[in-house]
Design an enzyme around this catalytic site. Sequence first.
Site, mmCIF file in Angstrom:
data_model
loop_
_atom_site.group_PDB
_atom_site.id
_atom_site.type_symbol
_atom_site.label_atom_id
_atom_site.label_comp_id
_atom_site.label_asym_id
_atom_site.label_seq_id
_atom_site.Cartn_x
_atom_site.Cartn_y
_atom_site.Cartn_z
ATOM 1 C CG ASP A 97 -66.360 -125.380 22.340
ATOM 2 O OD1 ASP A 97 -66.176 -126.142 23.313
ATOM 3 O OD2 ASP A 97 -66.779 -125.797 21.249
ATOM 4 C CG ASP A 150 -44.720 -141.260 8.709
ATOM 5 O OD1 ASP A 150 -45.058 -140.569 9.701
ATOM 6 O OD2 ASP A 150 -43.658 -141.065 8.079
ATOM 7 C CG HIS A 208 -49.582 -131.859 16.357
ATOM 8 N ND1 HIS A 208 -48.725 -130.885 16.822
ATOM 9 C CD2 HIS A 208 -50.838 -131.374 16.557
ATOM 10 C CE1 HIS A 208 -49.426 -129.859 17.274
ATOM 11 N NE2 HIS A 208 -50.713 -130.141 17.135
ATOM 12 C CG HIS A 244 -59.146 -126.088 17.565
ATOM 13 N ND1 HIS A 244 -58.494 -124.903 17.288
ATOM 14 C CD2 HIS A 244 -58.190 -127.046 17.494
ATOM 15 C CE1 HIS A 244 -57.218 -125.133 17.044
ATOM 16 N NE2 HIS A 244 -57.007 -126.432 17.164
ATOM 17 C CB SER A 245 -65.786 -128.730 18.205
ATOM 18 O OG SER A 245 -66.955 -129.069 18.903
#
EC number: 1.11.1.14
Length: 372
Positions: free
Chosen positions: A222, A96, A75, A204-205
């Site tokens: 998962d 940054d 993000h 996302h694992s």
Amino acid sequence: MAFKQLVAAISLALSLTTANAAVVKEKRATCSNGATVGDASCCAWFDVLDDIQQNLFQGGQCGAEAHESIRLVFHDAIAISPAMEAQGKFGGGGADGSIMIFDDIEPNFHPNIGLDEIINLQKPFVQKHGVTPGAFIAFAGAVALSNCPGAPQMNFFTGRAPATQPAPDGLVPEPFHTVDQIIARVNDAGEFDELELVWMLSAHSVAAVNDVDPTVQGLPFDSTPGIFDSQFFVETQFRGILFPGSGGNQGEVESGMAGEIRIQTDHTLARDSRTACEWQSFVNNQSKLVSDFQFIFLALTQLGQDPNAMTDCSDVIPISKPIPGNLPFSFFPPGKSMKDVEQACAETPFPSLVTLPGPATSVARIPPPPGA
């Protein structure tokens, strides 16, 4: 720096490795703990490592704090837009640290909701050790991944100047965005293509969701959220059958397993003709998963930076443990089989996997960080 320029810079650096071997050898230093690093300035990061492993990551766990630290890297980094710069607008600084420096602004952007918690946990370490927020975010993300068995050896570079203004809103992809929107966004950010987008989503694992469904927290993507493996790429291809919580939330679709959440973008990318085969390629292919994610993580953490002006401190990052020996790289969870798979790749068949024995159970939630 555009992604293709970054690739060129990395390639040039690698090509000069042999020629500069003597120089590199002279620069290497031995730290007070006996470790050898590529530059003496890297030694200070061992103190940061010991501190966050004990006091942020609960003794080196791949838990909620690690998951959110990895999310924070993306993000912060993806908030850069050369297209906006070409229009004479500020397009963000990439990796940054602006999301932490301007923590009264960027965490309030819709896709960043919930990141205020990990930012508040990380800021005291930044202040204590006198490092820049951008460097710390990248470092904490790399260390967090090293705590997850199966993860690659992560790279870490220092040399980021602190951000001087917040990134503009609208640069972080949302769970409800279309495939076209997400591909366009990552292409603008770093000239990433649709395959490299899939590589990014390997994160996302080892991840969970806290803010898509307001009624349930800590829902994993998962069944093995504490292991960096390809189960995420297996289970997102299961036919959706239920919502783990309230359902009907923006950006959420039915998941294939109880206790597991599925966001719309993962569902559509797993089934889109441009990305489905790359998605499937990670199933039962741990070496590809590791090498591709190692590459894309480094590329993300250098968005907006000049790699040639940075210092490689990768020696400080621990090596992760292997995947537990009692588990295959990919498998069908108990109660699941090939009949549950909605295969979308037209080029190759879905890999043959074993089904683990036992009754089908609900995937456990991830406990929140202390004080969250």
